[in-house]
Design an enzyme around this catalytic site. Structure first.
Site, short mmCIF file in Angstrom:
data_model
loop_
_atom_site.label_atom_id
_atom_site.label_comp_id
_atom_site.label_asym_id
_atom_site.label_seq_id
_atom_site.Cartn_x
_atom_site.Cartn_y
_atom_site.Cartn_z
N LYS A 1 -6.16 1.60 7.15
CA LYS A 1 -7.22 0.76 7.68
C LYS A 1 -6.64 -0.30 7.55
CE LYS A 1 -7.96 -1.15 4.04
NZ LYS A 1 -7.82 -2.67 4.05
N ILE B 1 0.85 -1.32 0.12
CA ILE B 1 0.15 -0.08 0.02
C ILE B 1 0.67 1.29 0.24
CG2 ILE B 1 -0.24 0.43 2.47
CD1 ILE B 1 -3.01 0.45 0.19
N ASP C 1 -9.45 -7.01 6.68
CA ASP C 1 -8.57 -6.65 5.44
C ASP C 1 -9.32 -5.85 4.57
OD1 ASP C 1 -5.91 -6.81 4.36
OD2 ASP C 1 -6.82 -7.88 2.66
#
Length: 327
Positions: A92, A10, A173
């Protein structure tokens, strides 16, 4: 001055958006020295490299950190960063429980530091336009929502995704995208839910279908169905249906277009392409909030984050899914 902690899959999305937005990445942290060197070279960062996040946070070289580590580490990193008077944007899921998150948001408020969960889709222009249309009553009363998200993980990535020691499972996830999307529309948690779930042999979920009921003032309420999977390739489609019309999103997670269909026969498409990769909108919000001296975003508030995390807590409890590091 921005620091990046964790250089997994990410982080490049954060880095590209940060650089194109004109900010300076001054420090990066990962236990893998090859990753650090590769990221520094690939993006021309010339950033200080750290193998230990504590050293980065004590360095005095950053004003804000983006936390991109596995989520079981988030709470301790956020707490340490706030203790070092550093603002935080954390990927997140923010934490593995709402109770952890509540303590961290309170600490940030107490210290006058900015803290936000990096739930980037909250800031996408198309989804903000969706919220605007719903608020204006264009769809009438919302009656039904459906969203789906699934992908196939292989090899070491698959092992990591399900590892209970890392807070694994599909719900935390990617299920958070489905549930966070529902929160964008309904602005509250359901009053009840039921679910069908399949658990892996290590005790974490790989597939679930969750039915949620939201009470409304008129008594009828709204129903939602979300499907989440790691192991099945499920397109990220979403539909929102009201008494006066509907919205269809071909990809709600990377939303650049949506189709609006009204009961009077009018149908049109709204398209708002990303300026960079979609992460620029939350990064801009972080920057604006810090400059304004705010401790949280007005677009994605701690309360919104906590609502979704507490719903995840409730769903996990209904599945008897507890991680080894939880008391």
């Amino acid at each position: 001055r921005v620091g990046i902690i964790g250089l997994g899959a990410i982080s490049p999305l954060h880095i590209r958006a940060i650089l194109k937005y004109g900010q300076k990445i001054t420090a990066i942290c990962d236990v893998d020295s090859e990753k650090r060197q590769k990221v520094n070279a690939e993006f021309g960062l010339n950033a200080e490299e750290y193998s230990d996040y504590n050293a980065l946070l004590a360095s005095g070289k950053v004003d804000v950190v983006h936390v991109c580590t596995p989520h079981y580490l988030h709470a301790e990193i956020i707490c340490t960063a706030l203790g070092a008077n550093i603002h935080v944007l954390c990927e997140k899921p923010f934490t593995t429980s709402a109770a952890q998150a509540q303590e961290l948001y309170a600490l940030a408020e107490e210290k006058g530091l900015f803290l936000m969960e990096g739930f980037w889709i909250r800031f996408l222009p198309v989804l903000q336009k969706m919220q605007e249309l719903i608020k204006e009553g264009k769809l009438g009363e919302i009656r039904y929502i459906r969203s789906e998200y699934g992908f196939v993980a292989k090899g070491d990535r698959k092992v990591r995704k399900f590892n209970p020691q890392l807070g694994g499972g599909a719900l935390l996830d990617i299920g958070i995208y489905n549930l966070g999307f529902l929160n964008m529309i309904m602005g509250k948690n359901p009053d009840s839910f039921t679910s069908d779930v399949h658990m892996t042999d290590v005790g974490t979920d790989d597939f679930s279908v969750i039915h949620l009921h939201y009470p409304q003032e008129n008594g009828q309420g709204a129903e939602a169905v979300v499907t989440t999977a790691i192991g099945l390739d499920i397109q990220r489609k979403a539909t929102v249906i009201g008494t006066k019309g509907s919205i269809y999103l071909d990809d709600f997670q990377k939303a650049e277009t949506m189709t609006v269909s009204l009961s009077d026969g009018e149908e049109y498409e709204i398209e708002i392409p990303f300026e960079i990769n979609g992460f620029e909108y939350q990064i801009r919000e972080v920057s604006n909030c810090i400059r304004a001296g705010r401790t949280h975003s007005g677009i994605y508030t701690p309360q919104m984050s906590l609502q979704t995390l507490s719903l995840i807590d409730d769903i996990r409890a209904s599945w008897n899914m507890k991680f080894p590091f939880e008391k």
